[in-house]
Design an enzyme around this catalytic site. Sequence first.
Site: not given
Length: 452
Positions: A22-23, A26
């Site tokens: 997920h990170e 980003h």
Amino acid sequence: MSEIAGSIWWMIVALGVLVTFHEFGHYWVARRCGVGVLRFSVGFGKPIWSRRDRHGTEFAIAPIPLGGYVKMVDEREGEVPAERLGEAFNRKPVLQRIAVVAAGPIANLLLCVALLWAMFVIGKEDYAPVVGRVDGIAQQSGLRPGDRIVAVDGRAIATATEAVMGLTGAAMDRRDVQLRVEDASGNDISRRVYTSRLPAGFDEQDVTGALGLRWQFTVEPAEVRQVRPGSPAAGTLQVGDLITAIDGQAVDTADTLRPLLQKFGARGGEVMVEVEREGSRLALPLQPQRMTDPDTGAEFWALGIALGRGHAPAYDALQRYGPLAAIPVAVRQTGQLAADSLGMIRRMVTGHASLQNVSGPVTIAKVANASADRGLTWFLQFLALLSLSLAIVNLLPIPVLDGGHLLYYLIELVKGSPLSERAMAAGQFIGLAILAGLMGLALYNDILRPVI
């Protein structure tokens, strides 16, 4: 490894994998948009390990494994040196900010597809959706032992897990469901299951049980697993004996034996127990004995034996595809799971599903451990479902979540200017209150309710 230690370990593994992806979503898009990244952290708290790359980004692992974050150069987070103002997130065009924020949930969505692809390539073992026993609504709907469910409301079904998901959604919506089944003779038949007749407050975690449907793999054979010393069966029946009849009445499962014993026990006298033992058929006279359940105090007739396999039956369904064929299957499965997840959220919001379906870290840890115990493909499926859930939850329009930030940026895109700091601060407060409520509900469902 104990159940508690295993649950904690597999939850850490699961969250570590999902948060990292997920990170990274980003981080990867932020770097492509020229945003400076100060820290990429998996976990919260003071880092227990860290290193910096040539771009000045600190990669860290922190001790609280319940999330993670990417810290970017942003004037709203602190003073930014003049030479780095061009890297500030808040100064990037709104479409780039939308791309950076959306990249995290999209990474989890892609990870879900990748995990399901790996699961299908390896081969997902499960149980066939074959009916074992029916009563109640299932029997009234025309289902019979031996029926194999092949479609639920037009959706093809290959496993009992998929059949349960389809039946559960229909039951929560209080609508009847159309099944296509193949009966024991191979005939293709349509059955209408009256899920709308389920009583209020039925157990949403066991819809098949509420319908009176038991799968073939859950039906225990009338096989002697244990003989209690001093009981009527001691010295006559042996472990491994398969009971086939009582006084001439056929016994096909453990469930059919129990009522027969109550009937003949109340009559009095011996019963003739027919068994299969090492390929031979025997007829053995036994006298049922009146016994008392130590938990409920209820009296019943018994022979002093325990029946069943004593272990989980072998899987009898396999979903396996080649590397190329598995791609569209994984994409299709992700779409179906996303639709089911969004449907569950809609039902909870509208009151058609119980809020007991909201789960927290304790349930996640238990399911993680249970799926890991069942094998690699089951754990991959668990990771895929959790990754998809993380993507969907993060896209909810709740301030402090990615979806809340996307809502802000979409409003900015429409009105041509950012929301005021006061409006965003109020949104953050509301978002924190909503999240606190959801976390409290999840913890209640995880811990308090089972105790009560």
